[in-house]
Design a protein around this motif. Structure first.
Motif, PDB file in Angstrom:
ATOM      1  N   HIS A  55      39.783  44.799  38.061  1.00  0.00           N
ATOM      2  CA  HIS A  55      38.674  44.609  38.991  1.00  0.00           C
ATOM      3  C   HIS A  55      38.851  43.275  39.700  1.00  0.00           C
ATOM      4  CE1 HIS A  55      36.425  47.778  36.628  1.00  0.00           C
ATOM      5  NE2 HIS A  55      36.241  48.152  37.880  1.00  0.00           N
ATOM      6  N   ALA A  56      38.995  43.321  41.016  1.00  0.00           N
ATOM      7  CA  ALA A  56      39.195  42.119  41.832  1.00  0.00           C
ATOM      8  C   ALA A  56      37.982  41.903  42.727  1.00  0.00           C
ATOM      9  CB  ALA A  56      40.457  42.249  42.682  1.00  0.00           C
ATOM     10  N   ASP A  57      37.650  40.632  42.963  1.00  0.00           N
ATOM     11  CA  ASP A  57      36.535  40.261  43.836  1.00  0.00           C
ATOM     12  C   ASP A  57      37.090  39.775  45.166  1.00  0.00           C
ATOM     13  OD1 ASP A  57      34.564  40.808  41.916  1.00  0.00           O
ATOM     14  OD2 ASP A  57      34.924  38.880  40.939  1.00  0.00           O
ATOM     15  N   VAL A  58      36.805  40.520  46.232  1.00  0.00           N
ATOM     16  CA  VAL A  58      37.344  40.235  47.561  1.00  0.00           C
ATOM     17  C   VAL A  58      36.239  39.646  48.432  1.00  0.00           C
ATOM     18  CG1 VAL A  58      38.439  41.231  49.607  1.00  0.00           C
ATOM     19  CG2 VAL A  58      38.991  42.122  47.329  1.00  0.00           C
ATOM     20  N   ILE A  97      25.797  26.420  45.715  1.00  0.00           N
ATOM     21  CA  ILE A  97      27.213  26.760  45.833  1.00  0.00           C
ATOM     22  C   ILE A  97      27.521  28.000  44.999  1.00  0.00           C
ATOM     23  CG2 ILE A  97      29.564  26.023  45.295  1.00  0.00           C
ATOM     24  CD1 ILE A  97      28.772  23.188  45.981  1.00  0.00           C
ATOM     25  N   GLN A  98      28.110  28.978  45.647  1.00  0.00           N
ATOM     26  CA  GLN A  98      28.607  30.174  44.984  1.00  0.00           C
ATOM     27  C   GLN A  98      30.040  30.377  45.412  1.00  0.00           C
ATOM     28  OE1 GLN A  98      26.020  33.381  46.052  1.00  0.00           O
ATOM     29  NE2 GLN A  98      24.253  32.542  44.986  1.00  0.00           N
ATOM     30  N   SER A  99      30.913  30.690  44.459  1.00  0.00           N
ATOM     31  CA  SER A  99      32.335  30.796  44.758  1.00  0.00           C
ATOM     32  C   SER A  99      32.868  32.126  44.275  1.00  0.00           C
ATOM     33  CB  SER A  99      33.111  29.654  44.090  1.00  0.00           C
ATOM     34  OG  SER A  99      34.498  29.812  44.278  1.00  0.00           O
ATOM     35  N   SER A 100      33.799  32.719  45.067  1.00  0.00           N
ATOM     36  CA  SER A 100      34.448  33.955  44.653  1.00  0.00           C
ATOM     37  C   SER A 100      35.514  33.694  43.592  1.00  0.00           C
ATOM     38  CB  SER A 100      35.098  34.650  45.863  1.00  0.00           C
ATOM     39  OG  SER A 100      36.055  33.802  46.461  1.00  0.00           O
ATOM     40  N   ARG A 148      28.642  37.153  46.937  1.00  0.00           N
ATOM     41  CA  ARG A 148      28.909  37.782  48.244  1.00  0.00           C
ATOM     42  C   ARG A 148      30.347  38.269  48.333  1.00  0.00           C
ATOM     43  NH1 ARG A 148      24.415  39.281  49.167  1.00  0.00           N
ATOM     44  NH2 ARG A 148      25.134  39.881  51.239  1.00  0.00           N
ATOM     45  N   THR A 149      30.813  38.899  47.262  1.00  0.00           N
ATOM     46  CA  THR A 149      32.158  39.454  47.232  1.00  0.00           C
ATOM     47  C   THR A 149      32.086  40.956  46.994  1.00  0.00           C
ATOM     48  OG1 THR A 149      32.343  38.960  44.861  1.00  0.00           O
ATOM     49  CG2 THR A 149      33.253  37.336  46.413  1.00  0.00           C
ATOM     50  N   LEU A 150      33.149  41.639  47.423  1.00  0.00           N
ATOM     51  CA  LEU A 150      33.244  43.087  47.265  1.00  0.00           C
ATOM     52  C   LEU A 150      34.110  43.391  46.048  1.00  0.00           C
ATOM     53  CD1 LEU A 150      32.689  45.945  48.492  1.00  0.00           C
ATOM     54  CD2 LEU A 150      34.874  45.689  49.701  1.00  0.00           C
ATOM     55  N   LYS A 151      33.605  44.213  45.146  1.00  0.00           N
ATOM     56  CA  LYS A 151      34.346  44.564  43.938  1.00  0.00           C
ATOM     57  C   LYS A 151      35.272  45.731  44.238  1.00  0.00           C
ATOM     58  CE  LYS A 151      33.591  45.417  38.979  1.00  0.00           C
ATOM     59  NZ  LYS A 151      32.562  45.648  37.948  1.00  0.00           N
ATOM     60  N   VAL A 152      36.561  45.538  43.925  1.00  0.00           N
ATOM     61  CA  VAL A 152      37.583  46.547  44.187  1.00  0.00           C
ATOM     62  C   VAL A 152      38.295  46.862  42.875  1.00  0.00           C
ATOM     63  CG1 VAL A 152      39.715  47.056  45.430  1.00  0.00           C
ATOM     64  CG2 VAL A 152      37.910  45.754  46.550  1.00  0.00           C
ATOM     65  N   ARG A 153      38.484  48.145  42.598  1.00  0.00           N
ATOM     66  CA  ARG A 153      39.159  48.556  41.367  1.00  0.00           C
ATOM     67  C   ARG A 153      40.589  48.964  41.670  1.00  0.00           C
ATOM     68  NH1 ARG A 153      36.407  53.426  38.813  1.00  0.00           N
ATOM     69  NH2 ARG A 153      38.005  54.667  39.874  1.00  0.00           N
ATOM     70  N   GLY A 212      41.185  38.606  39.605  1.00  0.00           N
ATOM     71  CA  GLY A 212      40.606  39.748  38.922  1.00  0.00           C
ATOM     72  C   GLY A 212      40.825  39.662  37.422  1.00  0.00           C
ATOM     73  N   VAL A 213      40.288  40.637  36.716  1.00  0.00           N
ATOM     74  CA  VAL A 213      40.365  40.696  35.260  1.00  0.00           C
ATOM     75  C   VAL A 213      40.838  42.090  34.856  1.00  0.00           C
ATOM     76  CG1 VAL A 213      39.078  40.481  33.095  1.00  0.00           C
ATOM     77  CG2 VAL A 213      38.501  39.015  35.038  1.00  0.00           C
ATOM     78  N   ILE A 214      41.811  42.132  33.933  1.00  0.00           N
ATOM     79  CA  ILE A 214      42.288  43.404  33.403  1.00  0.00           C
ATOM     80  C   ILE A 214      41.212  44.002  32.496  1.00  0.00           C
ATOM     81  CG2 ILE A 214      44.072  44.528  32.036  1.00  0.00           C
ATOM     82  CD1 ILE A 214      45.176  43.452  34.594  1.00  0.00           C
ATOM     83  N   GLU A 215      40.944  45.298  32.663  1.00  0.00           N
ATOM     84  CA  GLU A 215      39.952  45.984  31.833  1.00  0.00           C
ATOM     85  C   GLU A 215      40.502  47.333  31.397  1.00  0.00           C
ATOM     86  OE1 GLU A 215      36.230  46.272  33.812  1.00  0.00           O
ATOM     87  OE2 GLU A 215      36.154  44.148  34.377  1.00  0.00           O
ATOM     88  N   LEU A 216      39.889  47.893  30.377  1.00  0.00           N
ATOM     89  CA  LEU A 216      40.264  49.235  29.936  1.00  0.00           C
ATOM     90  C   LEU A 216      39.925  50.254  31.027  1.00  0.00           C
ATOM     91  CD1 LEU A 216      38.938  49.182  26.261  1.00  0.00           C
ATOM     92  CD2 LEU A 216      41.329  49.079  26.984  1.00  0.00           C
TER      93      LEU A 216
END
Length: 583
Positions: A247-250, A481-484, A292-297, A113-117
């Motif tokens: 925000h993390a991609d699951v 090819i798509q990668s999470s 094809r990932t789910l975004k989770v905050r 994930g990436v840190i965001e405001l």
């Protein structure tokens, strides 16, 4: 006369003796009925699933002929597909067993994930009136401010008129006019402290100072001293770092295992010694169509402001079933295109394959939703040879070789890659041509496919070829090819090769899609590239060599998954950056 009487008496006596001796010499009717009942068919079962019963012949769900179960065969150890294995063979195969038990299942899910405001802590500064900025205390983006600090002063004829109306209402002594004028000043964001100053000094202020509404730092500064502003002008934003979002991609296969409020562990490469705890604050309702990932905050406390926007982080979810569920060790499963089986240990060296339905999977255990009962003993080691013998005994049609190879192109999702064995575990959709349901299974890779190109979480189109009833991946569409995982392809120059630790120091070029400039940093070789016998397509790695490579961000590491020599040497990145540093 007497000579005729004697033979008649003798004949009658013989018949009487024969009548009384007859029951002892021949079986009675009940005995004949008992013998017949031993050959009576009780019911018909599927060869691979004894729980599938019918009262007449037919086909099993797998399309095989049902087999009869006789009255003298009701014991489970005599059902079709049961085999006997001697103690010596059991020992040579290293057969081990485990019981099906109810246990809570805990699964660890990794994501990046990436840190965001935190957007709910972001304040936009807009004027309510038109005017000119007389002074500006903020000189650049990123400047820290404290709640109550003066941001700017504004000259606005509209504010001057509103102050005059307020003083005039006070002079007239009309409370209703005073209240209306004061309400207008408040609506124009005239500070309450300045209203009190008007009350005491009764003097109109030409310049009005506006304060910072919260502590934080300024971003998106759009004005300078002397600018004319009006309602709707975004002058600046004030962001707070007391709390931040991650925000993390699951991967989508774990979507049902995550709930709002779950606590997760977070690690940031900038502070490897710190282990942070966050909670799932929000789960977005839509998947990313590309990955094809789910975004989770996730919400993280950041009172010391150590976490900065755009930092990468590794997230680990620990999900649990809560209530215990029936499960077996994952090593007990035999997963094929047509079904999932286990080998039951029936005792006294007898074994039989049984079809099961699998629910949730963890690295250690598999939930069983149908096909087993608590206490059933299943084989966890040496099961494949026993299963093969059981299948032959049950006359399974799955071992009938196909006349020709049959191929299908499908979109699959990679769960795991075993580079040493040259196999991948992947999810595939239903294959109507093969009568396969959607499932997860292991595939062997063709020699033409480099396993280092694949990693867990990837989604891609692959060609599945079925030979002799078994399927393997014979080709992949690399453009699909798509990668999470966060990944990029870039050119660079090797500075140092640390063979003992599989680390390479590289001066890489810019990464446009991330907005990153050139940098010199350490990269870790993937397991496949670090193999003593690397793939034939991988060039030798020596200092000073120009390469084009693909890397992924896995936790705190930058892992190189593919390397190729570019057609033409790239520029020396290290010299270029040194030149920039001096200028």
């Amino acid at each position: 006369m007497s000579r005729f009487i004697l033979p008649i008496i003798t004949l009658i006596g013989g018949l009487a003796a024969g009548y009384w001796l007859l029951p002892a010499a021949q079986p009675s009717a009940p005995a004949q009925s008992a013998a017949a009942s031993e050959d009576e068919i009780l019911y018909w079962v599927a060869p691979m699933d004894a729980s599938f019963r019918r009262d007449k012949p037919g086909k099993s769900p797998m399309g095989m002929d049902l087999v009869p179960v006789y009255a003298n065969q009701s014991d489970a150890s005599q059902l079709p597909g049961t085999v006997s294995v001697s103690a010596a063979i059991e020992q040579s195969l290293g057969v081990t067993t485990s019981r099906a038990e109810h246990r809570p299942l805990t699964q660890s899910i990794s994501a990046t994930g990436v840190i965001e405001l935190a957007e709910d802590k972001l304040i936009h500064i807009h004027p309510r009136v038109s005017g000119w900025i007389e002074t500006l205390a903020i000189t650049n983006d990123g400047q820290a401010v404290t709640r109550g600090d003066t941001l700017y002063t504004l000259y606005s004829p509209e504010l001057v008129n509103a102050q005059e109306e307020y003083l005039l209402a006070r002079a007239r002594g009309s409370q209703s006019l005073i209240n209306a004028a004061r309400t207008r000043l408040s609506a124009l964001q005239f500070p309450d402290a300045l209203i009190e100053q008007l009350n005491s000094k009764e003097q109109v202020m030409q310049r009005v100072a506006f304060k910072a509404p919260q502590t934080g730092f300024v971003t998106n500064l759009n004005v300078r001293p002397g600018f004319y502003v009006q309602p709707g002008t975004t002058m600046m934003e004030i962001a707070s770092l007391e709390d931040v979002w991650l925000h993390a991609d699951v991967p989508q296969r774990f979507a049902s295992a995550i709930s709002e409020g779950d606590e997760v562990n977070v690690s940031v490469s900038a502070y490897p010694e710190r282990q942070l705890t966050a909670r799932v604050d929000f789960i977005y309702p839509q998947l990313n169509a590309r990955t094809r990932t789910l975004k989770v905050r996730l919400a993280l406390a950041n009172s010391d402001s150590m976490l900065k926007p755009d930092m990468f982080a590794a997230v680990r979810f620990a999900t649990s079933t809560g209530q215990p569920v029936l499960s077996v060790p994952r090593s007990a499963l035999i997963r094929t295109a047509s079904n999932t089986r286990v080998v039951l240990a029936l005792g006294d060296g007898k074994y039989r394959s049984a079809s099961v339905t699998v629910g949730r999977l963890t690295p250690e255990f598999a939930e069983i939703t149908a096909g087993l009962s608590a206490g059933d003993e299943v084989v966890t080691n040496g099961l494949f040879l026993i299963d093969s013998e059981s299948a032959i005994d049950a006359d399974l049609d799955r071992i009938t070789p196909s006349a020709t190879d049959d191929s299908q192109w499908l979109t699959v999702t990679v769960d795991a890659v075993d580079t040493s064995a040259g196999t991948v575990t992947a999810q595939h959709p239903p294959v109507d041509a093969w009568n396969w349901p959607a499932m997860t299974m292991d595939f062997a890779l063709a020699d033409s496919i480099d396993s280092s190109e694949l990693s867990a979480g990837m989604t891609l189109r692959a060609e599945l070829t079925r030979t002799d009833g078994m399927a393997r991946i014979t080709d992949i569409d690399r453009d699909s090819i798509q990668s999470s995982a966060q990944s990029a392809t870039v050119e660079g120059v090797i500075n140092e090769v640390m063979a003992n630790s599989n680390i390479i120091n590289i001066s890489r070029g810019p990464i446009e899609k991330w907005g990153r400039g050139p940098a010199t940093m350490d990269f870790v070789l993937s397991e496949a590239l670090a193999n003593p016998v690397p793939a034939a397509s991988t060039p030798a790695l020596t200092p000073g060599q120009s390469i084009r490579f693909t890397f992924e961000i896995r936790g705190d590491d930058f892992v190189i998954t593919h390397i190729e020599s570019p057609a033409e040497p790239v520029m020396d990145m290290s010299q270029d950056m040194n030149h920039d540093a001096h200028h």
